[in-house]
Every structure is written in structure tokens, then in C-alpha cells.
Design a protein around this motif. Structure first.
Motif, PDB file in Angstrom:
ATOM      1  N   GLN A 192      40.971   1.266 -42.383  1.00 31.25           N
ATOM      2  CA  GLN A 192      42.044   0.272 -41.177  1.00 31.25           C
ATOM      3  C   GLN A 192      41.539  -0.811 -40.713  1.00 31.25           C
ATOM      4  OE1 GLN A 192      45.040   1.796 -41.153  1.00 31.25           O
ATOM      5  NE2 GLN A 192      44.256   3.377 -42.580  1.00 31.25           N
ATOM      6  N   HIS A 233      47.331  -1.552 -35.173  1.00 34.14           N
ATOM      7  CA  HIS A 233      46.697  -2.841 -35.865  1.00 34.14           C
ATOM      8  C   HIS A 233      46.794  -3.997 -35.071  1.00 34.14           C
ATOM      9  CE1 HIS A 233      47.969  -0.776 -40.279  1.00 34.14           C
ATOM     10  NE2 HIS A 233      47.017   0.057 -39.449  1.00 34.14           N
ATOM     11  N   GLU A 251      41.946  -1.561 -36.418  1.00 33.40           N
ATOM     12  CA  GLU A 251      42.330  -0.526 -35.598  1.00 33.40           C
ATOM     13  C   GLU A 251      41.131  -0.634 -34.590  1.00 33.40           C
ATOM     14  OE1 GLU A 251      43.087   3.190 -37.075  1.00 33.40           O
ATOM     15  OE2 GLU A 251      45.269   2.495 -37.956  1.00 33.40           O
TER      16      GLU A 251
END
Length: 297
Positions: A159, A62, A182
Motif C-alpha cells: 500500500q 492513501h 497508507e
């Protein structure tokens, strides 16, 4: 043809790749070597749109987006236009209060506000020039960052988190980390956005027009590629704190290869103690390594 993924731990992270070959192994080693110069964490992912070959390095981390978030914001605006909520030519009234002091060519041009600007022009300011005020005006028009976050999640881009405006990020160092993605997810979003049926033709064409017109980050993905290479991209960069740490130096986008194929790429550097010249050089060298590998296939 299905792809098998293999994971090999290296000094700085984990690589995931689609096949084992001397060429791929050499690219892994080159990225690993270049990444060390960043003196921080480097996240990287790439996808050949046509062949589906993939590679990632710290691809599941992240990492803070900074202005890279303007790419999913632009997609959300264009989606809402396709849904009939707005039009590209629709005018938005801008007051002086909409133009706080920040990086903003829009503010430089209209320091007193009291002007009507089309959504198409605001999109161009936001993406091509990375204008922070244009970004926040469009976020306000959409209904806030949560609208972008929810739309991304609605079609499987999970994500990613879009939680704060540019103004909010400027209020505290830690806020920028609430807007993350991501690298592998960003490459997937780039891939989806290339599909002709994802947005209307007009929205699709406008998105890639303003991405290709990006003028920020000339020393990043584009720097070492052959002159004339078409790169449609979006940069993002934080400041440097009192400890000499830079939270984000990013560039993501689509490279057109000499054979007409396309390489989606995301390179993101976080928590780096290297200077800006070095960070940009890391991005440029990784992009060139990925490009060189792609044109050999």
C-alpha cells in the motif's frame, strides 16, 4: 500473542487498536480532538516495536508522501548497495543540469555542478536535509521511481506508490498525489527497516544515522518530546495552493522511549486549510500524546 482488532467510527475517521482499555480510549479521544485543528484529513499510525501494541487513525487512507518518499528511496539505494550494484563511496558526477532550482542545499553548495559526490553524501543530503536534487539524482541512478515502487512491493509493502520524482511533482499540483502511502503501511516499513537482518549492518547503521540526523521539521514529532529524546525521522511537506489548501504536512519515524523500547509513528495531514504553525502543532501534539501513552505501559 495474537492481537484482536476492533473498529469504532468517530467524527473524523476509524480507529483500529489492539485492546480495549480506559487508557487506549483516552488516547483515541485525544487524537480525535487534536486532529480537528488541522481542518483537513489526519492520518496516524503507531507501533511499539517491542510490545507490538498498535493504534491507527485513518490508517488505511492513501495520503500523499511528498518528501517522506525519500525514506523508501534510501532503503532501495542501500538494498542495491548490499546487492553489489553500487557502493556507499561510489562517486556520481553531477552536472549543472542535475541541479534545477528547487529546495536543494546541494545546489546551494555547488551551483555550477561539475562535481563528483559520493552516494553516501547524496543519501545524507536527501534524508537528513530533504534535498530534492539529491533525491532525483539518486532516483536516476536507481533507474527511476518505478524501481523503488517495485522493490517495496517485492517484500510485502503493497500500500505504497512511488511514481514521480521531485522534479515531476513540481510540474503540477495533482502529480504529488501519485506518490502515496497508507500510514499503517509506513509504520510497517519502519518496523521492517529496524530489523538487523533486513539490510547489511553497514547499510542498516547508515540508514538510521541519517534518519537521526534529520534537521527538517523541528516543530513536528520532536517539538514537545523531552529534550534529548532520540528521534530518527523523515518529514515531507507540500506547498499551499491558491485556494489555501496544503496537500501534505508529514512526519514519520522512530522514537526511542526512556525504557529503551521504540515507537514507530507516522503522522500525515492532507488537504488542510490550517496554517503551517497549526499543522505542525497538530503533529507535535499527536506525537506527544502517543509518547505519553507508550511510556505508561
Amino acid at each position: 500473542m495474537s492481537k484482536a482488532f476492533f473498529y469504532f467510527p468517530l467524527v473524523l475517521g476509524v480507529f483500529a487498536f489492539s485492546n480495549v482499555s480506559a487508557q487506549i480510549t483516552a488516547l483515541h479521544a485525544k487524537i480525535d480532538s487534536i486532529a480537528r485543528d488541522a481542518r483537513g484529513t489526519v492520518g496516524f499510525a503507531m507501533l511499539n516495536i517491542e510490545s507490538r501494541d498498535t493504534l491507527s487513525y485513518h490508517g488505511n487512507m492513501h495520503l500523499p508522501m511528498q518528501s517522506v518518499m525519500k525514506f523508501p528511496i534510501a532503503i532501495t539505494v542501500l538494498h542495491d548497495i548490499d546487492e553489489g550494484q553500487f557502493t556507499l563511496n561510489q562517486l556520481i558526477h553531477i552536472d549543472k543540469s542535475d541541479l534545477p532550482k528547487t529546495y536543494s542545499p546541494l545546489r546551494d553548495k555547488y551551483p555550477e555542478g561539475n562535481v563528483d559526490i559520493s552516494i553516501s553524501e547524496l543519501l545524507s543530503y536527501m534524508v537528513s536535509l530533504s534535498d530534492n536534487n539529491a533525491c532525483d539524482i539518486l532516483l536516476k541512478t536507481l533507474g527511476g521511481p518505478e524501481v523503488v515502487d517495485q522493490y517495496m512491493h517485492s517484500f510485502g509493502i503493497k500500500q505504497i506508490a512511488v511514481k514521480a520524482s521531485e522534479f515531476q511533482m513540481a510540474q503540477g499540483w495533482d502529480v504529488q498525489f501519485t506518490n502515496w502511502v497508507e500510514p499503517k503501511t509506513m509504520v510497517r516499513l519502519l518496523d521492517i527497516a529496524t530489523k538487523p537482518n533486513f539490510l547489511s549492518k553497514a547499510s542498516h547503521d547508515y540508514l538510521w544515522k541519517i534518519m537521526e540526523a534529520t534537521s527538517t521539521g523541528p516543530n513536528q514529532i520532536k517539538d514537545l518530546l523531552p529534550v534529548g529524546t532520540i528521534v530518527a525521522h523523515k518529514t515531507g511537506r507540500s506547498g499551499t495552493n491558491d485556494q489555501g489548501i496544503s496537500a501534505a504536512t508529514n512526519d514519520i519515524g522512530l522514537i526511542t522511549l526512556p525504557n529503551g523500547k521504540h515507537l514507530a509513528i507516522a503522522i500525515m495531514i492532507t488537504n488542510s486549510t490550517a496554517d503551517l504553525t497549526t499543522r505542525e502543532s497538530v503533529i507535535a501534539r499527536i506525537a506527544k500524546a502517543a509518547y505519553d501513552d507508550a511510556i505508561l505501559k
